[in-house]
Scaffold this active site. Structure first.
Site, short mmCIF file in Angstrom:
data_model
loop_
_atom_site.label_atom_id
_atom_site.label_comp_id
_atom_site.label_asym_id
_atom_site.label_seq_id
_atom_site.Cartn_x
_atom_site.Cartn_y
_atom_site.Cartn_z
N GLU A 6 0.86 -1.16 -0.05
CA GLU A 6 0.17 -0.06 0.11
C GLU A 6 1.03 1.18 -0.09
O GLU A 6 2.07 1.22 0.28
CB GLU A 6 -1.01 0.06 1.17
CG GLU A 6 -0.08 0.11 2.59
CD GLU A 6 -1.01 0.55 3.88
OE1 GLU A 6 -1.45 1.64 3.73
OE2 GLU A 6 -1.51 -0.44 4.46
N LYS B 151 -4.95 -2.46 14.99
CA LYS B 151 -4.30 -1.62 16.16
C LYS B 151 -4.90 -1.58 17.34
O LYS B 151 -6.28 -1.91 17.42
CB LYS B 151 -4.48 -0.15 15.67
CG LYS B 151 -3.61 0.20 14.36
CD LYS B 151 -3.70 1.74 14.27
CE LYS B 151 -2.36 2.03 13.05
NZ LYS B 151 -2.97 1.41 11.77
#
Length: 301
Positions: A22, A156
């Site tokens: 990405e 996360k």
């Protein structure tokens, strides 16, 4: 419309290993000039493992799978580079915009180009206070309908990890720990939650990918959750303290909804004096290396 670099086209045609990367980490995740240094480093890691890197971005309304030196520098240094999820792609194409791709946009474009392995840092997931905000990353829905193997360090730890795992199960997205029966927490090797499956070698992962194709079930991703090395993770005690303090600050300041996540991320970087960022990069490096090894096993080399 999809611009695939000559190197990536050749690799796909010849069944050579390719790893999608990405570009949001380049444009939005790191300060200049370190962002370009890291972008080059990650591509070099892929090449060290004998695979071809395919960094993905949209430039002047054209999605690119595989960037040359000048294009990589443009993503890293040009002001006004947007952050694009998969829902933004038609808008960016139609308006001639340039943008860095998130997990969902990268996975979609990689799959369209015939790539099967994508390495990133961490997935988006279900956000805290979901029952009030209904805030859930677009990554999850896109991965439920895209057959690609995503190597990541979990989600996360500021997100609702158990709710994210439940949501992935509901959506039919397979999750396996790499060398672990614990789901990693991005900055941490262990989020505190288990996974049902453990895979221990790139070849074993490639066999799962082949089984996906042989079964010909619904198109969905395979999530390979690869923990950050314990000696490079964020200190768990520091992480717990900073996160608790940041969550308390949210409540005191009335920070709610979509504003919570960027606030918590900023607080983690600031209050750990950059240690969370270093753990992030350690996780990304490990994921990219593993992604290249999986791509090599998938290519049968």
């Amino acid at each position: 419309m999809l611009v695939v670099s000559d190197e990536v086209q050749t690799a796909v045609a010849e069944r050579q290993p390719v790893v999608a990367l990405e570009s949001t980490i380049i444009a939005h995740g790191l300060p200049r000039p370190r962002n370009l240094q890291v972008a080059k480093e990650l591509e070099a890691v892929v090449r060290e493992e004998g695979a071809v890197p395919a960094t993905i971005a949209v430039l002047d309304g054209r999605p690119h799978v595989g960037l040359d030196k000048e294009q990589l520098e443009r993503v890293a240094n040009e002001d006004g580079i947007r952050k694009l999820g998969h829902r933004d792609l038609p808008l960016a194409v139609a308006t001639g915009a340039s943008g860095a791709t998130t997990v969902s946009a990268t996975a979609l474009l990689a799959a369209r180009a015939g790539l099967r392995v994508f390495a990133t840092g961490g997935l988006g997931g279900v956000h805290r206070e979901w029952t009030v905000t209904q805030d859930e990353s677009a990554d999850l829905g896109l991965l439920a309908r895209t057959r690609i193997t995503v190597v990541c360090a979990g989600v996360k730890s500021i997100l609702d990890v158990p709710a994210t795992l439940e949501r992935l199960e509901t959506l039919g997205v397979a999750v396996a720990g790499y060398g672990t029966d614990r789901f990693p927490g991005f900055y941490l090797a262990d989020s505190g939650h288990p996974v049902d499956w453990t895979l221990r070698a790139p070849g074993e992962i490639a066999e799962v990918m082949r089984a996906q194709d042989a079964l010909d079930g619904p198109d969905a991703a395979l999530i390979v959750a690869n923990p950050v090395p314990r000696d490079e993770q964020l200190d768990p005690v520091l992480h717990a303290r900073v996160l608790a303090e940041a969550l308390a600050a949210c409540e005191e300041r009335g920070i709610t909804g979509q504003a919570i996540t960027p606030f918590l991320l900023d607080e983690l970087v600031r209050r750990t004096e950059g240690a969370s960022l270093e753990a992030n990069l350690a996780a990304v490096r490990g994921n990219v290396r593993l992604g290249a090894r999986i791509a090599t096993a998938w290519a049968g080399r």
